[in-house]
Design an enzyme around this catalytic site. Structure first.
Site, mmCIF file in Angstrom:
data_model
loop_
_atom_site.group_PDB
_atom_site.id
_atom_site.type_symbol
_atom_site.label_atom_id
_atom_site.label_comp_id
_atom_site.label_asym_id
_atom_site.label_seq_id
_atom_site.Cartn_x
_atom_site.Cartn_y
_atom_site.Cartn_z
ATOM 1 N N LYS A 46 0.867 -1.200 0.000
ATOM 2 C CA LYS A 46 0.000 0.000 0.000
ATOM 3 C C LYS A 46 0.895 1.238 0.000
ATOM 4 O O LYS A 46 1.952 1.219 -0.643
ATOM 5 C CB LYS A 46 -0.999 -0.045 1.154
ATOM 6 C CG LYS A 46 -1.909 -1.292 1.044
ATOM 7 C CD LYS A 46 -3.138 -1.269 1.888
ATOM 8 C CE LYS A 46 -3.944 -2.545 1.672
ATOM 9 N NZ LYS A 46 -5.151 -2.644 2.485
ATOM 10 N N HIS A 62 -8.430 -4.278 -6.317
ATOM 11 C CA HIS A 62 -8.365 -4.206 -4.857
ATOM 12 C C HIS A 62 -9.517 -3.335 -4.377
ATOM 13 O O HIS A 62 -9.919 -2.402 -5.062
ATOM 14 C CB HIS A 62 -7.017 -3.615 -4.415
ATOM 15 C CG HIS A 62 -6.804 -3.767 -2.946
ATOM 16 N ND1 HIS A 62 -7.363 -2.912 -2.027
ATOM 17 C CD2 HIS A 62 -6.126 -4.693 -2.232
ATOM 18 C CE1 HIS A 62 -7.034 -3.318 -0.812
ATOM 19 N NE2 HIS A 62 -6.285 -4.390 -0.905
ATOM 20 N N GLU A 96 -11.339 -10.688 -0.106
ATOM 21 C CA GLU A 96 -11.051 -9.743 0.981
ATOM 22 C C GLU A 96 -12.302 -8.937 1.344
ATOM 23 O O GLU A 96 -12.617 -7.972 0.655
ATOM 24 C CB GLU A 96 -9.997 -8.720 0.529
ATOM 25 C CG GLU A 96 -8.632 -9.265 0.264
ATOM 26 C CD GLU A 96 -7.563 -8.169 0.415
ATOM 27 O OE1 GLU A 96 -6.527 -8.481 0.988
ATOM 28 O OE2 GLU A 96 -7.793 -7.022 0.000
ATOM 29 N N SER A 101 -1.142 -4.410 6.500
ATOM 30 C CA SER A 101 -0.769 -3.627 7.683
ATOM 31 C C SER A 101 0.055 -4.398 8.712
ATOM 32 O O SER A 101 0.968 -3.823 9.321
ATOM 33 C CB SER A 101 -2.023 -3.034 8.339
ATOM 34 O OG SER A 101 -3.010 -4.007 8.519
HETATM 35 O O1 G3P Z 1 -4.297 -6.181 0.093
HETATM 36 C C1 G3P Z 1 -4.222 -6.546 1.428
HETATM 37 C C2 G3P Z 1 -5.284 -5.988 2.212
HETATM 38 O O2 G3P Z 1 -6.222 -5.178 1.688
HETATM 39 C C3 G3P Z 1 -5.455 -6.443 3.578
HETATM 40 O O3 G3P Z 1 -4.963 -5.388 4.339
HETATM 41 O O4 G3P Z 1 -4.008 -4.393 6.311
HETATM 42 O O5 G3P Z 1 -5.918 -5.993 6.514
HETATM 43 O O6 G3P Z 1 -3.663 -6.839 5.858
HETATM 44 P P1 G3P Z 1 -4.621 -5.692 5.855
#
Ligand code: G3P
Length: 241
Positions: free
Chosen positions: A16, A100, A148, A210
């Site tokens: 990111k 995304h 996701e 993150s």
């Molecule tokens: O592309 C990975 C993502 O959107 C997940 O983010 O910070 O929850 O691992 P995170």
């Protein structure tokens, strides 16, 4: 195990645009990921997805695959600020993430990008926010799909443990239309346990941001997640034997 051209399990690190995502800090995290990869070479894949400005440096400096975080569904030409797939290829990257939830695309745009990735010999990892979307995208035959749920992204609450049914429903729906696509779990993955759960639920890896980009020790976090996925893979192999 090898799925398509990927050795699974797979960890995709989406940088990111955190403070740690740019310049030398990005390269340091790329090198940390590479050190872990070298320890597990041939048994897992680690992909790093830095911002567009870092693609060339990381591609030239690292042995592990580098993906762009996005590509624009445009042909080369007058598109100010765009990142066409041709530019991703030219940077030395091996693939890109598309759709995304922080960079959504329409289905026809995803279709354009899948076709373009084939022509350019780039890998394409398409994100989907829910099972039905994942199934729709699977018909386009990308290399990989990451499921996701947007409400869990960046929360530290892992989809593999907070909403495992999203993962299992996605797998069931995707497999009706596509037997081969690599399926990844993403959103909120923060610990080794979350990574292990993603594999035990039946996916081939994880998409994480993150927990790694904000970690005090990104190498340890990456290592713990890869080890946990390998442990879960062995458990599954054992239970199938
Ligand atoms: O592309 C990975 C993502 O959107 C997940 O983010 O910070 O929850 O691992 P995170």
């Amino acid at each position: 195990m090898v799925l398509g051209e990927f050795t699974v399990p797979i960890l995709v690190v989406n940088f990111k645009v955190y403070d740690a995502s740019i310049g030398l800090r990005a390269l340091a995290i790329g090198r940390a990921a590479e050190r872990v990869y070298l320890d597990f070479r041939d048994s897992a894949t680690i992909v790093v997805a830095p911002p567009a400005t870092e693609l060339r440096t990381l591609s030239e400096s690292l042995e592990i695959p580098v993906f762009a975080q996005h590509a624009d569904p445009v042909a080369l030409g007058p598109h100010t600020g765009a990142l066409p797939p041709e530019a991703v290829k030219e940077s030395g990257a091996e693939g890109f993430i598309a759709n995304h939830s922080e960079r959504r695309l329409r289905l026809d745009e995803i279709s354009f990008l899948v076709e373009k990735s084939r022509l350019l010999n780039l890998k394409i990892l398409v994100c989907a926010s829910k099972p039905i979307e994942a199934a729709a995208v699977s018909v386009l035959e990308p290399d990989a799909i990451a499921v996701e749920p947007p409400e869990l992204i960046g929360t530290g609450l892992a989809v593999s443990r907070a909403k495992p049914e999203v993962v299992t429903n996605s797998i069931a729906l995707i497999r009706k239309y596509n037997k081969d696509v690599v399926i990844l779990t993403g959103a909120g993955i923060s610990s080794a346990e979350d990574a292990e759960a993603a594999i035990l639920l039946g996916t081939s890896g994880i998409l994480v941001s993150s927990a790694i980009m904000k970690s005090q020790d990104p190498e340890r976090t990456i290592r713990n997640m890869v080890e946990a996925m390998l442990k879960a893979t062995r458990k599954l192999e054992f239970s199938r034997a």
